[in-house]
Design a protein around this motif. Structure first.
Motif, PDB file in Angstrom:
ATOM      1  N   THR A 221      -2.086 -10.026  43.633  1.00  9.79           N
ATOM      2  CA  THR A 221      -2.784 -11.161  44.263  1.00  9.79           C
ATOM      3  C   THR A 221      -4.027 -10.704  45.030  1.00  9.79           C
ATOM      4  OG1 THR A 221      -1.195 -11.013  46.064  1.00  9.79           O
ATOM      5  CG2 THR A 221      -0.838 -12.751  44.444  1.00  9.79           C
ATOM      6  N   GLY A 222      -4.007  -9.485  45.563  1.00  6.50           N
ATOM      7  CA  GLY A 222      -5.175  -8.975  46.286  1.00  6.50           C
ATOM      8  C   GLY A 222      -6.396  -8.912  45.372  1.00  6.50           C
ATOM      9  N   ASP A 223      -6.187  -8.421  44.151  1.00  2.87           N
ATOM     10  CA  ASP A 223      -7.305  -8.285  43.206  1.00  2.87           C
ATOM     11  C   ASP A 223      -7.782  -9.659  42.711  1.00  2.87           C
ATOM     12  OD1 ASP A 223      -6.826  -5.602  43.508  1.00  2.87           O
ATOM     13  OD2 ASP A 223      -5.809  -5.357  41.587  1.00  2.87           O
ATOM     14  N   ILE A 224      -6.844 -10.555  42.511  1.00  6.03           N
ATOM     15  CA  ILE A 224      -7.181 -11.911  42.047  1.00  6.03           C
ATOM     16  C   ILE A 224      -8.016 -12.606  43.120  1.00  6.03           C
ATOM     17  CG2 ILE A 224      -6.148 -14.196  41.566  1.00  6.03           C
ATOM     18  CD1 ILE A 224      -3.759 -12.534  40.298  1.00  6.03           C
ATOM     19  N   TYR A 225      -7.534 -12.507  44.342  1.00 10.40           N
ATOM     20  CA  TYR A 225      -8.224 -13.111  45.478  1.00 10.40           C
ATOM     21  C   TYR A 225      -9.641 -12.513  45.639  1.00 10.40           C
ATOM     22  CZ  TYR A 225      -9.694 -13.418  50.263  1.00 10.40           C
ATOM     23  OH  TYR A 225     -10.461 -13.568  51.364  1.00 10.40           O
ATOM     24  N   SER A 226      -9.738 -11.175  45.639  1.00  5.83           N
ATOM     25  CA  SER A 226     -11.043 -10.532  45.860  1.00  5.83           C
ATOM     26  C   SER A 226     -12.030 -10.886  44.755  1.00  5.83           C
ATOM     27  CB  SER A 226     -10.883  -9.008  45.923  1.00  5.83           C
ATOM     28  OG  SER A 226     -10.153  -8.651  47.066  1.00  5.83           O
ATOM     29  N   SER A 227     -11.561 -10.937  43.517  1.00  4.93           N
ATOM     30  CA  SER A 227     -12.449 -11.263  42.388  1.00  4.93           C
ATOM     31  C   SER A 227     -13.001 -12.677  42.534  1.00  4.93           C
ATOM     32  CB  SER A 227     -11.681 -11.145  41.067  1.00  4.93           C
ATOM     33  OG  SER A 227     -11.175  -9.838  40.919  1.00  4.93           O
ATOM     34  N   ASP A 248      -7.070 -20.649  47.651  1.00  3.55           N
ATOM     35  CA  ASP A 248      -6.446 -21.753  46.902  1.00  3.55           C
ATOM     36  C   ASP A 248      -6.179 -21.347  45.451  1.00  3.55           C
ATOM     37  OD1 ASP A 248      -6.542 -23.323  49.141  1.00  3.55           O
ATOM     38  OD2 ASP A 248      -8.231 -24.562  48.490  1.00  3.55           O
ATOM     39  N   PHE A 249      -7.112 -20.624  44.851  1.00  3.83           N
ATOM     40  CA  PHE A 249      -6.963 -20.162  43.464  1.00  3.83           C
ATOM     41  C   PHE A 249      -5.774 -19.202  43.347  1.00  3.83           C
ATOM     42  CE2 PHE A 249      -8.415 -16.626  40.538  1.00  3.83           C
ATOM     43  CZ  PHE A 249      -8.085 -17.268  39.354  1.00  3.83           C
ATOM     44  N   GLY A 253      -2.160 -19.599  41.271  1.00  3.80           N
ATOM     45  CA  GLY A 253      -1.640 -18.599  40.332  1.00  3.80           C
ATOM     46  C   GLY A 253      -0.210 -18.199  40.694  1.00  3.80           C
ATOM     47  N   MET A 254       0.047 -18.064  41.980  1.00  2.00           N
ATOM     48  CA  MET A 254       1.404 -17.702  42.430  1.00  2.00           C
ATOM     49  C   MET A 254       2.394 -18.815  42.080  1.00  2.00           C
ATOM     50  SD  MET A 254       0.563 -16.002  46.122  1.00  2.00           S
ATOM     51  CE  MET A 254       2.184 -15.335  46.513  1.00  2.00           C
ATOM     52  N   LEU A 275      -8.889 -24.623  37.729  1.00  3.59           N
ATOM     53  CA  LEU A 275      -9.070 -25.058  39.122  1.00  3.59           C
ATOM     54  C   LEU A 275     -10.264 -24.351  39.766  1.00  3.59           C
ATOM     55  CD1 LEU A 275      -6.918 -26.304  41.583  1.00  3.59           C
ATOM     56  CD2 LEU A 275      -7.168 -23.911  42.181  1.00  3.59           C
ATOM     57  N   LEU A 276     -10.366 -23.047  39.527  1.00  2.00           N
ATOM     58  CA  LEU A 276     -11.463 -22.257  40.102  1.00  2.00           C
ATOM     59  C   LEU A 276     -12.810 -22.741  39.557  1.00  2.00           C
ATOM     60  CD1 LEU A 276     -12.435 -19.764  41.752  1.00  2.00           C
ATOM     61  CD2 LEU A 276     -12.080 -18.388  39.695  1.00  2.00           C
ATOM     62  N   ILE A 277     -12.853 -22.940  38.250  1.00  2.00           N
ATOM     63  CA  ILE A 277     -14.103 -23.379  37.609  1.00  2.00           C
ATOM     64  C   ILE A 277     -14.500 -24.753  38.148  1.00  2.00           C
ATOM     65  CG2 ILE A 277     -15.109 -24.084  35.382  1.00  2.00           C
ATOM     66  CD1 ILE A 277     -13.202 -21.875  34.124  1.00  2.00           C
TER      67      ILE A 277
END
Ligand code: PXL
Length: 282
Positions: A221-227, A248-249, A253-254, A275-277
């Motif tokens: 989740t850290g990498d997903i969040y940072s990206s 939120d993104f 995912g979680m 959602l992110l897009i």
């Protein structure tokens, strides 16, 4: 199309299987509508967080020639985002990239991906953590969790029962390294909520984005969040807005992952990409 579309370079490992580092950064930043160049710091068969017997090829030796070639070709990046690095020497090589292949107003984002839950990841030591603190000192934005912030500031790690005084000390410590903004994840003042804290040099008051706290954590989740954070910032959002969008993104995912016991090794961020897009195109 804008007159100049921005280009991001991200430096982190390829864990072939495991939904982390480059295999999440590339699709997520691309989904944000941004051209994404990569520099793999290492190639592993899987990430190191739970698999046994993974392979690890350190790519440190390849990096100087890659950067020299880019420099010769006058290739520069509008943002450089670093994550999991494969060796201590790579920290100095990233500092060189900041000088040699960055545009004059390049956004430098450092996720000191090296520890969580009070412990260093496999293969890292406190010497590496110290070196990483010097890279954070050159960053516009540092994205640590509480473990990483504690290790780089020399403050004790606390997993609960702390208050804002502790969080402020961690954040001031990261800013004292020379970073312009620190965005700290995993801040928990009560059991129901998890927060992202944002503080820039010269500010006294921390800004927060709080979201629902999931019962269990998910890997990667850290990498997903940072990206997503980098994608949102390059799309013109402020650090606080980027933290909200990325938070939120990641949470979405979680939510797509819980309940699938076989999926212990990663987070199904792919399900949350629409959602992110949508959020970035509002
Ligand atoms: O998600 C951080 C990360 C990145 N890369 C590798 C890892 C980890 C965390 O365990 O093992 C190789």
């Amino acid at each position: 199309m804008t007159s100049h579309d921005k280009k991001v370079l991200t430096v982190q490992d390829i864990s072939c299987v495991g939904q982390c580092s480059l295999t999440v950064a590339l699709p997520i930043i691309s989904a944000c509508g941004i051209e994404t160049a990569i520099l793999p710091s290492a190639v592993l068969s899987t990430h190191t967080g739970g698999f046994q017997g993974f392979t690890f090829r350190d790519l440190t030796e390849d990096i100087p020639d890659i950067v020299a070639h880019w420099e010769k070709e006058k290739i520069t990046f509008d943002a450089i985002y670093t994550g999991y690095l494969g060796s201590k020497r790579q920290i100095d090589l990233v500092k060189e990239m900041f000088r040699r292949v960055a545009t004059p107003d390049c956004l430098k984002v450092v996720d000191p991906a090296m520890a969580d839950h009070g412990k260093l990841y496999y293969g890292f030591d406190m010497d590496f953590a110290h070196e990483m603190s010097t890279l954070c000192g050159e960053a516009d934005v540092v994205l640590p969790n509480i473990t990483e912030a504690a290790m780089m500031t020399g403050l004790p790690y606390k997993d609960k029962g702390y208050d804002e005084t502790y969080i402020k000390a961690l954040m001031d410590g990261i800013l004292a390294l020379g970073a312009k903004t620190v965005v700290l994840t995993g801040v928990c003042y009560d059991e129901a909520q998890l927060g992202i804290a944002v503080l820039s040099a010269g500010e006294q008051k921390i800004s927060y984005y709080f979201h629902e706290k999931m019962e269990k954590s998910c890997h990667g989740t850290g990498d997903i969040y940072s990206s997503a954070f980098v994608g949102a910032m390059v799309r013109g959002r402020t650090p606080l807005e980027a933290a909200r969008i990325a938070g939120d993104f990641t949470l979405a995912g979680m939510k797509a992952t819980v309940g699938d016991e076989g999926h212990w090794y990663g987070t199904k961020f792919e399900k949350a990409l629409p959602l992110l897009i949508h959020e970035l195109n509002r």
